[in-house]
Each structure stands twice: as structure tokens, then as C-alpha cells.
Design an enzyme around this catalytic site. Structure first.
Site, short mmCIF file in Angstrom:
data_model
loop_
_atom_site.label_atom_id
_atom_site.label_comp_id
_atom_site.label_asym_id
_atom_site.label_seq_id
_atom_site.Cartn_x
_atom_site.Cartn_y
_atom_site.Cartn_z
N GLY A 1 0.83 -1.18 0.00
CA GLY A 1 0.00 0.00 0.00
C GLY A 1 0.88 1.24 0.00
O GLY A 1 2.02 1.19 0.47
N GLN B 1 2.71 9.89 1.67
CA GLN B 1 4.02 9.23 1.70
C GLN B 1 4.92 9.63 0.53
O GLN B 1 6.12 9.36 0.54
CB GLN B 1 3.87 7.71 1.70
CG GLN B 1 3.22 7.18 2.95
CD GLN B 1 3.19 5.67 2.93
OE1 GLN B 1 2.27 5.07 2.38
NE2 GLN B 1 4.21 5.04 3.50
N CYS C 1 6.06 -0.02 7.68
CA CYS C 1 5.62 1.11 6.87
C CYS C 1 6.80 1.58 6.03
O CYS C 1 7.91 1.68 6.54
CB CYS C 1 5.14 2.22 7.79
SG CYS C 1 4.62 3.72 6.91
N LEU C 2 6.54 1.89 4.77
CA LEU C 2 7.61 2.37 3.89
C LEU C 2 8.17 3.71 4.36
O LEU C 2 9.26 4.09 3.97
CB LEU C 2 7.10 2.48 2.45
CG LEU C 2 6.67 1.16 1.79
CD1 LEU C 2 6.02 1.43 0.43
CD2 LEU C 2 7.86 0.21 1.64
N HIS D 1 -4.28 0.89 7.76
CA HIS D 1 -2.96 1.52 7.75
C HIS D 1 -2.92 2.69 6.76
O HIS D 1 -2.46 3.79 7.09
CB HIS D 1 -1.91 0.46 7.39
CG HIS D 1 -0.50 0.95 7.36
ND1 HIS D 1 0.47 0.50 8.22
CD2 HIS D 1 0.12 1.85 6.54
CE1 HIS D 1 1.61 1.11 7.94
NE2 HIS D 1 1.44 1.93 6.92
N GLU D 2 -3.43 2.46 5.55
CA GLU D 2 -3.39 3.51 4.52
C GLU D 2 -4.32 4.67 4.88
O GLU D 2 -3.97 5.84 4.68
CB GLU D 2 -3.78 2.94 3.15
CG GLU D 2 -2.82 1.87 2.61
CD GLU D 2 -1.36 2.22 2.75
OE1 GLU D 2 -1.01 3.40 2.56
OE2 GLU D 2 -0.56 1.32 3.06
N HIS E 1 -2.83 7.02 7.25
CA HIS E 1 -1.92 7.98 6.59
C HIS E 1 -2.67 9.22 6.11
O HIS E 1 -2.14 10.32 6.14
CB HIS E 1 -1.24 7.33 5.38
CG HIS E 1 -0.01 6.54 5.70
ND1 HIS E 1 1.08 7.09 6.35
CD2 HIS E 1 0.33 5.25 5.44
CE1 HIS E 1 2.02 6.16 6.48
NE2 HIS E 1 1.59 5.03 5.94
ZN ZN Z 1 2.65 3.27 5.91
#
Ligand code: ZN
Length: 198
Positions: free
Chosen positions: A48, A53, A110-111, A152-153, A156
Site C-alpha cells: 500500500g 508518503q 511502513c515504507l 494503515h493507509e 496515513h
Molecule cells: Zn505506511
């Protein structure tokens, strides 16, 4: 368009993203952004990626859990997490409802917190109302790992990160997760770290 993933500490990750207007969704700018985010997510690789991000405070995220990401995992690991492939899709201006009140706990990453992981409780089932990449209304019900990705997304898009929800004692580098925690059942981890009974 080449996108770069921003890391924790960048204020854009703590901002509430703005909704897209129905008129701008089919426009070239947003359509190009979706393409670029798809590439960026695959390159990372991740399951995702939310617009904040990549530095853009917009209520848009892309999601895809590819078959090839699941190849290495054991059947047991996938079954526990209820993790199944999810085809590529886009969520825009989402509203999320937790269903049933049932929570499940797993390590996630998480990226934008590259190289770390922690145990995070999340609703097992959710409903999401949103627009898709054509601006069409969509209602999805999801469970298991897919429900976790959605939560999670969508966090964000509200300026949230998993570290706001994690059990702080479980925060770990990804390497140490693989070495010390990956193979352990969650009940044992709770006992080891004195997190109390479920
Ligand atoms: Zn993330």
C-alpha cells in the site's frame, strides 16, 4: 513522474490530507499520480502507498498485495493473518467503519518508517466507502490482512502512523524482528514483553 517516499519526521505525514473533488479525479494530474504511485509501490516493494508518503497531502492511496509476495510465506503464516492476494486498486476520500469490534494483533511495517516494525492491534473486519480511480462510489468489506492494509493507509490520510497505535515495547528493527520475533506466536510475545493477557 518519479516519486520518492518520505520518511517519518516529514510534516506531510502528520497532516490531514485534503479530499479530491470529483472533477479532478479523471484529470491528467491525478491519473498520472496514480500510475506513478503504482510504480513506486511495486518498486519499494509494498502492499500500500498513500499520497502523503510521496509528499502530497491528498486523500488517495493505492493498494495491491501480489501473489508473488506470498510465495515465501508458509501456509500457516498466511492463514493466521488471513492474508490473500489483493488486486491493484485505488481508494479516494475513504470513510472507514470498524465491524464487530474484534481486534487482531500482528507485526506491521511502513515504507515511511523503513527498517522497523511493531505489534499493532487493528480491527479484523472493516467497511470502507470511497471513490475509485474513475470517481465511482465504492463500498468494500474487508477482513484479515487486507483490512489491516486499508486501516494503515487510511491512517496515513488522517496524519496517522502505526507507531501511534503500536505496543511501544514491541518496536523493533526489521532485522531483529526476523531474528527474535517472527517465528514466535503472538501469545508468547505478549508474555515475553509483559503485555498482559489478551
Ligand atoms: Zn505506511
Amino acid at each position: 513522474m518519479k516519486l520518492e517516499i518520505v520518511q517519518a519526521g516529514n510534516p506531510v505525514l502528520r497532516q490531514r490530507a485534503r479530499p479530491l473533488t470529483p472533477a479532478e479525479i479523471p484529470g491528467k494530474q491525478i491519473q498520472n499520480l496514480i500510475e506513478a504511485m503504482r510504480e513506486c509501490m511495486r518498486e519499494a516493494p509494498g502492499v500500500g502507498l498513500a499520497a502523503p508518503q510521496v509528499g502530497l497531502p491528498l486523500q488517495l492511496a493505492v493498494i495491491e498485495d501480489r501473489e508473488e509476495y506470498l510465495k515465501e510465506a508458509t501456509a500457516e503464516y498466511l492463514r493466521e493473518r488471513e492474508r490473500r492476494p489483493v488486486p491493484f486498486h485505488v481508494i479516494i476520500n475513504p470513510a472507514l467503519t470498524e465491524l464487530d469490534g474484534e481486534k487482531v494483533e500482528f507485526f506491521e511495517g511502513c515504507l515511511s518508517l523503513a527498517g522497523f516494525s511493531a505489534l499493532v492491534p487493528r480491527a479484523r473486519r472493516v467497511r470502507v466507502e470511497c471513490l475509485d480511480e474513475h470517481g465511482n462510489q465504492k463500498i468494500m468489506e474487508a477482513s484479515g490482512w487486507y483490512a489491516r492494509i486499508l486501516q494503515h493507509e487510511i491512517d496515513h490520510l488522517r496524519g496517522g502512523l502505526y507507531i501511534d497505535r503500536m505496543y511501544t515495547k514491541t518496536f523493533t528493527s526489521a532485522d531483529n524482528w526476523a531474528e527474535f520475533w517472527k517465528a514466535k506466536p503472538i501469545v508468547e510475545i505478549r508474555k515475553n514483553l509483559d503485555l498482559g493477557a489478551v
